[in-house]
Design a protein around this motif. Structure first.
Motif, PDB file in Angstrom:
ATOM      1  N   LEU A 592       6.034   0.930  -2.471  1.00  0.00           N
ATOM      2  CA  LEU A 592       6.742   0.093  -1.508  1.00  0.00           C
ATOM      3  C   LEU A 592       5.855  -0.334  -0.332  1.00  0.00           C
ATOM      4  CD1 LEU A 592       9.687  -0.976  -0.786  1.00  0.00           C
ATOM      5  CD2 LEU A 592       9.815   1.001   0.738  1.00  0.00           C
ATOM      6  N   ALA A 593       4.808   0.411  -0.046  1.00  0.00           N
ATOM      7  CA  ALA A 593       3.992   0.193   1.158  1.00  0.00           C
ATOM      8  C   ALA A 593       3.520  -1.249   1.350  1.00  0.00           C
ATOM      9  CB  ALA A 593       2.793   1.146   1.149  1.00  0.00           C
ATOM     10  N   PRO A 594       3.094  -1.979   0.303  1.00  0.00           N
ATOM     11  CA  PRO A 594       2.627  -3.361   0.507  1.00  0.00           C
ATOM     12  C   PRO A 594       3.679  -4.292   1.098  1.00  0.00           C
ATOM     13  CG  PRO A 594       1.919  -2.556  -1.646  1.00  0.00           C
ATOM     14  CD  PRO A 594       2.880  -1.546  -1.096  1.00  0.00           C
ATOM     15  N   VAL A 595       4.955  -3.914   1.010  1.00  0.00           N
ATOM     16  CA  VAL A 595       6.033  -4.740   1.561  1.00  0.00           C
ATOM     17  C   VAL A 595       5.820  -4.995   3.054  1.00  0.00           C
ATOM     18  CG1 VAL A 595       8.477  -4.623   2.204  1.00  0.00           C
ATOM     19  CG2 VAL A 595       7.788  -4.187  -0.147  1.00  0.00           C
ATOM     20  N   TYR A 596       5.175  -4.050   3.722  1.00  0.00           N
ATOM     21  CA  TYR A 596       4.998  -4.159   5.169  1.00  0.00           C
ATOM     22  C   TYR A 596       3.719  -4.914   5.534  1.00  0.00           C
ATOM     23  CZ  TYR A 596       8.699  -0.743   4.867  1.00  0.00           C
ATOM     24  OH  TYR A 596       9.886  -0.124   4.575  1.00  0.00           O
ATOM     25  N   ASN A 597       3.056  -5.474   4.539  1.00  0.00           N
ATOM     26  CA  ASN A 597       1.893  -6.328   4.764  1.00  0.00           C
ATOM     27  C   ASN A 597       2.220  -7.748   4.315  1.00  0.00           C
ATOM     28  OD1 ASN A 597       0.347  -4.080   5.592  1.00  0.00           O
ATOM     29  ND2 ASN A 597      -0.120  -3.584   3.460  1.00  0.00           N
ATOM     30  N   LYS A 598       1.406  -8.683   4.737  1.00  0.00           N
ATOM     31  CA  LYS A 598       1.613 -10.069   4.346  1.00  0.00           C
ATOM     32  C   LYS A 598       1.177 -10.258   2.900  1.00  0.00           C
ATOM     33  CE  LYS A 598       0.868 -14.771   6.045  1.00  0.00           C
ATOM     34  NZ  LYS A 598       0.221 -15.609   7.086  1.00  0.00           N
ATOM     35  N   MET A 599       2.073 -10.852   2.070  1.00  0.00           N
ATOM     36  CA  MET A 599       1.768 -11.073   0.656  1.00  0.00           C
ATOM     37  C   MET A 599       2.265 -12.445   0.222  1.00  0.00           C
ATOM     38  SD  MET A 599       2.636  -7.465  -1.271  1.00  0.00           S
ATOM     39  CE  MET A 599       4.352  -7.382  -0.737  1.00  0.00           C
ATOM     40  N   THR A 600       1.721 -12.913  -0.892  1.00  0.00           N
ATOM     41  CA  THR A 600       2.250 -14.128  -1.506  1.00  0.00           C
ATOM     42  C   THR A 600       3.566 -13.787  -2.203  1.00  0.00           C
ATOM     43  OG1 THR A 600       1.124 -13.758  -3.622  1.00  0.00           O
ATOM     44  CG2 THR A 600      -0.101 -14.955  -1.899  1.00  0.00           C
ATOM     45  N   VAL A 601       4.328 -14.817  -2.560  1.00  0.00           N
ATOM     46  CA  VAL A 601       5.605 -14.596  -3.239  1.00  0.00           C
ATOM     47  C   VAL A 601       5.401 -13.864  -4.556  1.00  0.00           C
ATOM     48  CG1 VAL A 601       7.565 -15.754  -4.345  1.00  0.00           C
ATOM     49  CG2 VAL A 601       6.712 -16.579  -2.143  1.00  0.00           C
ATOM     50  N   ASP A 602       4.368 -14.252  -5.305  1.00  0.00           N
ATOM     51  CA  ASP A 602       4.094 -13.577  -6.584  1.00  0.00           C
ATOM     52  C   ASP A 602       3.769 -12.102  -6.374  1.00  0.00           C
ATOM     53  OD1 ASP A 602       4.540 -15.877  -8.003  1.00  0.00           O
ATOM     54  OD2 ASP A 602       2.428 -16.449  -8.143  1.00  0.00           O
ATOM     55  N   GLN A 603       2.988 -11.809  -5.327  1.00  0.00           N
ATOM     56  CA  GLN A 603       2.648 -10.414  -5.032  1.00  0.00           C
ATOM     57  C   GLN A 603       3.886  -9.612  -4.632  1.00  0.00           C
ATOM     58  OE1 GLN A 603      -0.327 -11.272  -2.027  1.00  0.00           O
ATOM     59  NE2 GLN A 603      -2.009 -10.705  -3.410  1.00  0.00           N
ATOM     60  N   ILE A 604       4.772 -10.260  -3.891  1.00  0.00           N
ATOM     61  CA  ILE A 604       6.017  -9.586  -3.490  1.00  0.00           C
ATOM     62  C   ILE A 604       6.841  -9.227  -4.723  1.00  0.00           C
ATOM     63  CG2 ILE A 604       8.234  -9.882  -2.317  1.00  0.00           C
ATOM     64  CD1 ILE A 604       6.761 -11.621  -0.257  1.00  0.00           C
ATOM     65  N   HIS A 605       6.975 -10.181  -5.639  1.00  0.00           N
ATOM     66  CA  HIS A 605       7.750  -9.912  -6.857  1.00  0.00           C
ATOM     67  C   HIS A 605       7.127  -8.781  -7.680  1.00  0.00           C
ATOM     68  CE1 HIS A 605      10.792 -12.947  -6.461  1.00  0.00           C
ATOM     69  NE2 HIS A 605       9.917 -13.945  -6.366  1.00  0.00           N
ATOM     70  N   ASP A 606       5.798  -8.767  -7.768  1.00  0.00           N
ATOM     71  CA  ASP A 606       5.116  -7.697  -8.508  1.00  0.00           C
ATOM     72  C   ASP A 606       5.343  -6.346  -7.840  1.00  0.00           C
ATOM     73  OD1 ASP A 606       4.176  -9.542 -10.303  1.00  0.00           O
ATOM     74  OD2 ASP A 606       2.177  -9.718  -9.399  1.00  0.00           O
ATOM     75  N   THR A 607       5.280  -6.326  -6.510  1.00  0.00           N
ATOM     76  CA  THR A 607       5.485  -5.079  -5.758  1.00  0.00           C
ATOM     77  C   THR A 607       6.900  -4.552  -5.947  1.00  0.00           C
ATOM     78  OG1 THR A 607       3.850  -5.680  -4.076  1.00  0.00           O
ATOM     79  CG2 THR A 607       5.517  -4.065  -3.440  1.00  0.00           C
ATOM     80  N   ILE A 608       7.887  -5.413  -5.797  1.00  0.00           N
ATOM     81  CA  ILE A 608       9.277  -4.989  -5.929  1.00  0.00           C
ATOM     82  C   ILE A 608       9.581  -4.552  -7.363  1.00  0.00           C
ATOM     83  CG2 ILE A 608      11.682  -5.730  -5.747  1.00  0.00           C
ATOM     84  CD1 ILE A 608      10.262  -5.300  -3.062  1.00  0.00           C
ATOM     85  N   ALA A 609       8.949  -5.228  -8.337  1.00  0.00           N
ATOM     86  CA  ALA A 609       9.142  -4.836  -9.741  1.00  0.00           C
ATOM     87  C   ALA A 609       8.648  -3.416  -9.983  1.00  0.00           C
ATOM     88  CB  ALA A 609       8.407  -5.816 -10.660  1.00  0.00           C
TER      89      ALA A 609
END
Length: 698
Positions: A592-609
C-alpha cells in the motif's frame, strides 16, 4: 547573589594552549572554504555584470522601440523590456534586502538581575574561552543549547551580537562541569578568528540557496507582471529563461560551496570541542554527550506522554521533575547507577543502547557523530574532577523557572487553561503502572524484552535436564553478561545490515568499526567475521533459553510441571502464528505504501491490484484470529467491531480520478487493530509464563 567560588568548575591543570590552535584538518577545510568563496564571488560577479548588461541592453532596445514607432503596443513592449531587465538585476541582488529572523516564540528571555549566578558563570566561561559575551540569554523547554542571531548579507561585513539559548531539559540532564563544557563548546565557535570563514561560507551558501529555491516572492512578482498584458507575458517568459540559465550555473557552484560549508562545519565542531576541552576538560564533553542523549530520549518520551494527556484535557503542573523521573527510570532499566542529583553515572565505555559500532563520515552532514567527537576529545585527554552539583544551582529559583517554561510550552500548543493538572506523584503512579502493565518482571534483567523465546522440542529437553545442577542460582543464569546477550545480538544484526548497504555504496571512502578505520574493500571480511560473532552470540541465547526452561522444570513437580510445559507449548504455538501475522501485515502495508507517493494512473491500478491480492489472505487470517477463543480475548469490543466492519466491507480504494480516503482510513485502522492485538496476545501469554516461572522459585 550566589557564591560560585567553590562550585565553579576549574580549567584542566597545566593545559597546553596549543590544544585550541586550529588543526591541520581544520586549516585544510578553511583553505577549501576560501576557494569555494572565491569561486562564488567570481561566478556571482559574472552573473551580476551579465544581468546588468542585459538590463542595459533591454533598456536601450525598449527606448528604441518606443521612439521608432510610437504606439500603444510599442510603448507596452518597450516598458515591458525595461522592467524585465530591472527585475533581472533585482533577482540577482534581492538577497541583500533579505534578513533571516529567528523565531523565538518558544523562548523566554532572562536577565542578570533575575539570575546573577548564571550570568556570572557564563561570563567566566567566555573569558576563559576568549569569546564575546552573548547579547541576550533565552531559556527554552528542550534538551538543547545554541548561539543564534538574526543574519543578513550585512552581517558578513558588520559585527553581529550573538544570543545564547539554554534548554531547561539540558539543565535537567547534566551537572555543573558538563554544563560548563556545553557552554564552552558553544562559545568555542566564536573564539577563533579562522572560524569567521565559516560564517562567510554559510552566508554565501544561503545566497545561492535563496537564488535557487527561495523564489516564491519573485515568482509572484513575475506572475503579476505577466498578467498586465500579452507583451508583458512575453517579456516575463524571456526573463524566466534567463533566470533558469543563471540557476543552472548556480546549481554547479552550490554543490561546491555546500560541500565546503558542511565539511568546514564538521571541523568547526571538532575545533569548538578543543576549546571546550581546554576550558572544561575532555571527560566532561564525553559524559555530557552521553547524558544529553539520555536526556533527549527521555524528553521525547515525556512529550509523547504529554500529548496523550492533552487529548484527555490533562497537563503537567511541572514537566521537569517528570523528565528527571524518566531519566531515573532509564538508568534503572539499563542498570546504571545514579548520583545524588538522580543523574546516571556514565562510564567512559558506555554507549546508548542499540547504537551501531560502525561510524560512517557523511559528506552531507554538518555535524560529526558523537562517536567521532568522543574520539577527538579523548585524544586531547585533558581530565578534571567533576563537580556533580546540579546545573540548577545556577538559577535563583529553579522551581519558578520550571513552572514558567512549563506554562509557556502549554500556551504554545493552546492547552485548555482549565485542564486537569497532573502532579509529580500522580505522574509517577500512572507512569510506573503503565510500565508494569507493559513490561516483564525486573528479575529477568530485560533478557526477554523485544524478542521471541527460542522454540525447542520440550520432550527431548526434559530427558536431558540432568546437566542443570541443583545449586545453580537463577541470578547466575541471568547475570549482567548473559542478560545483555539479546541486545548484543540485535546490535550485531543491525551492523550486518549496515555492511550490506556499504557493499553497494560507491560514495563511501572510509568508515570506522569499533574504533579502527577501514576501507570499503574490508567490508566483506568484516561482515563475515561479524556474522560468525553474531551466530555465536545467538547460539548462546538459544542455549540459555533452554537452560532457563530446565532450571524451572527441575524446580517444579506434579501439576506445576504440567502447567509449565503447557504454557511453553502455547507460547511456541502463538509465537509461530505471530511471525506469520507480522509478515502478512508488513507485506500488505508495503504494497500500500506507494499510494502515498505521486504515481501515474496505471501505476495506481497496479498498486491497488497488489493490495487486493494480499488483502484476500489478510482477511481470511483476521477471520481465523477473531474466531480463535484465546486470541479474541485480547481485543476489546470496539476493536472487534472495527475488524468485523472491515471484513464485511468491500472497499474500492481508488475510483478514478481519486482515492477513497475513508476506505483507506478504515483499512489502516483495521490493520492497526490486527497487528496490535496479535502483539498484545503474545506479550500477555509470554508475561503469564514468565510470572508463573518466578512463582515456582519464590
Amino acid at each position: 547573589m550566589k557564591n560560585l567560588t567553590l562550585s565553579y568548575p576549574p580549567m584542566p591543570a597545566g593545559a597546553d594552549k596549543n590544544v585550541v590552535k586550529p588543526s591541520k584538518a581544520f586549516k585544510n577545510r578553511v583553505y577549501l572554504a576560501v576557494g569555494a568563496i572565491l569561486l562564488f564571488i567570481v561566478c556571482y560577479l559574472l552573473l551580476f555584470l551579465g544581468s546588468l548588461g542585459i538590463a542595459i541592453a533591454f533598456g536601450y532596445i525598449g527606448v528604441a522601440i518606443m521612439m521608432a514607432h510610437p504606439a500603444f503596443i510599442t510603448l507596452a513592449g518597450g516598458i515591458a523590456l525595461i522592467l524585465s531587465g530591472l527585475m533581472l538585476v533585482y533577482f540577482v541582488i534581492k538577497f541583500i534586502f533579505k534578513r533571516t529572523r529567528i523565531d523565538n516564540s518558544d523562548m523566554i528571555e532572562i536577565t542578570a538581575d533575575q539570575h546573577p549566578a548564571l550570568f556570572d558563570f557564563i561570563s567566566k566561561i567566555t573569558a576563559e574561552a576568549q569569546a564575546p559575551k552573548p547579547k541576550r540569554i533565552y531559556l527554552s523547554a528542550d534538551v538543547n543549547a545554541g548561539v543564534f542571531y538574526s543574519s543578513s548579507f550585512w552581517s558578513m561585513l558588520l559585527p553581529v551580537k550573538k544570543n545564547l539559548k539554554i534548554g531547561l531539559g539540558l539543565i535537567n540532564s547534566i551537572n555543573l562541569s558538563e554544563f560548563k563544557a556545553v557552554m564552552a563548546h558553544e562559545f568555542g565557535h566564536f573564539s577563533q578568528r579562522s572560524m569567521k570563514v565559516g560564517s562567510y561560507v554559510y552566508n554565501f551558501n544561503k545566497v545561492i540557496y535563496d537564488m535557487l529555491y527561495d523564489t516564491d516572492d519573485y515568482s509572484k512578482l513575475i506572475s503579476g507582471f505577466a498578467r498586465v498584458h500579452g507583451v508583458f507575458s512575453l517579456a516575463a517568459s524571456l526573463n524566466i529563461k534567463l533566470i533558469q540559465g543563471m540557476q543552472y550555473v548556480l546549481r554547479k557552484v552550490y554543490i561546491v560551496v555546500n560541500k565546503a560549508h558542511l565539511a568546514l562545519s564538521r571541523e568547526m565542531e571538532f575545533q569548538a570541542d578543543a576549546v571546550a576541552a581546554y576550558v572544561s576538560g575532555s571527560n566532561h564533553i564525553v559524559s555530557s554527550l552521553k547524558r544529553i542523549d539520555i536526556g533527549q530520549a527521555c524528553y521525547d518520551n515525556l512529550i509523547n506522554y504529554s500529548r496523550t494527556n492533552i487529548k484527555q484535557n490533562k497537563r503537567a503542573d511541572n514537566l521537569y521533575p517528570q523528565h528527571l523521573e524518566m531519566i531515573k527510570h532509564f538508568a534503572g532499566y539499563h542498570k546504571i547507577m545514579i548520583d545524588d542529583t538522580s543523574l546516571p553515572i556514565i562510564s567512559s565505555d558506555w554507549n546508548f543502547p542499540g547504537s551501531s559500532e560502525i561510524v560512517i563520515k557523511n559528506q552531507w552532514s554538518s555535524h560529526p557523530t558523537n562517536e567521532e567527537r568522543e574520539l577527538n576529545v579523548n585524544r586531547i585527554n585533558l581530565i578534571t574532577q567533576p563537580i556533580t552539583e546540579s546545573a540548577w544551582a545556577l538559577f535563583e529559583d529553579p522551581l519558578k523557572v520550571q513552572m514558567q517554561l512549563t506554562n509557556h510550552l502549554y500556551e504554545i500548543v493552546n492547552t485548555d487553561k482549565n485542564a486537569e493538572t497532573i502532579t509529580l506523584e500522580a505522574f509517577k503512579q500512572d507512569f510506573y503502572s503503565k510500565i508494569s502493565e507493559n513490561s516483564f518482571d525486573p528479575k529477568y534483567n530485560n533478557y526477554f524484552d523485544d524478542r521471541l523465546i527460542t522454540v525447542f522440542n520440550i520432550d527431548e529437553m526434559v530427558t536431558n535436564y540432568s546437566h542443570i545442577q541443583e545449586h545453580t542460582a537463577f541470578e547466575e543464569l541471568l547475570n549482567a553478561e548473559n542478560s545483555n546477550l539479546p541486545s548484543r545480538a540485535r546490535r550485531m544484526q543491525g551492523d550486518i545490515d549496515i555492511f550490506d548497504q556499504l557493499n553497494t555504496a560507491d560514495h563511501i571512502k572510509t568508515f570506522d568499526f569499533r574504533g579502527t578505520k577501514y576501507h570499503p574493500d574490508d567490508v566483506h571480511n568484516l561482515q563475515e567475521s561479524l556474522k560468525e560473532e553474531y551466530e555465536a552470540v545467538q547460539k548462546r541465547v538459544e542455549e540459555l533459553d533452554k537452560q532457563l526452561f530446565l532450571f524451572f522444570y527441575t524446580r517444579s513437580a506434579g501439576i506445576d510441571r504440567e502447567r509449565l510445559v503447557v504454557q511453553y507449548n502455547r507460547l511456541f504455538k502463538y509465537q509461530q502464528e505471530a511471525v506469520t501475522d507480522y509478515d502478512m501485515y508488513n507485506n500488505i502495508m508495503r504494497a500500500l505504501a506507494p499510494v502515498y507517493n505521486k504515481m501515474t494512473v496505471d501505476q495506481i491500478h497496479d498498486t491497488i491490484a497488489e493490495v487486493y491480492k494480499q488483502e484476500r489472505h489478510v482477511k481470511n487470517r483476521i477471520k481465523e484470529i477473531i474466531a480463535d477463543e484465546t486470541t479474541r480475548g485480547y481485543f476489546n469490543d470496539e476493536q472487534i467491531n472495527t475488524l468485523e466492519g472491515y471484513l464485511a466491507a468491500k472497499h474500492t480504494y481508488y475510483l478514478e480520478p481519486r482515492y477513497d480516503n475513508k476506505a483507506l482510513q478504515n483499512f489502516n485502522e483495521a490493520m492497526d487493530v490486527y497487528v496490535s492485538g496479535v502483539a498484545k496476545r503474545n506479550f500477555e501469554i509470554k508475561k503469564s509464563l514468565l510470572n508463573f516461572q518466578l512463582e515456582l522459585i519464590n
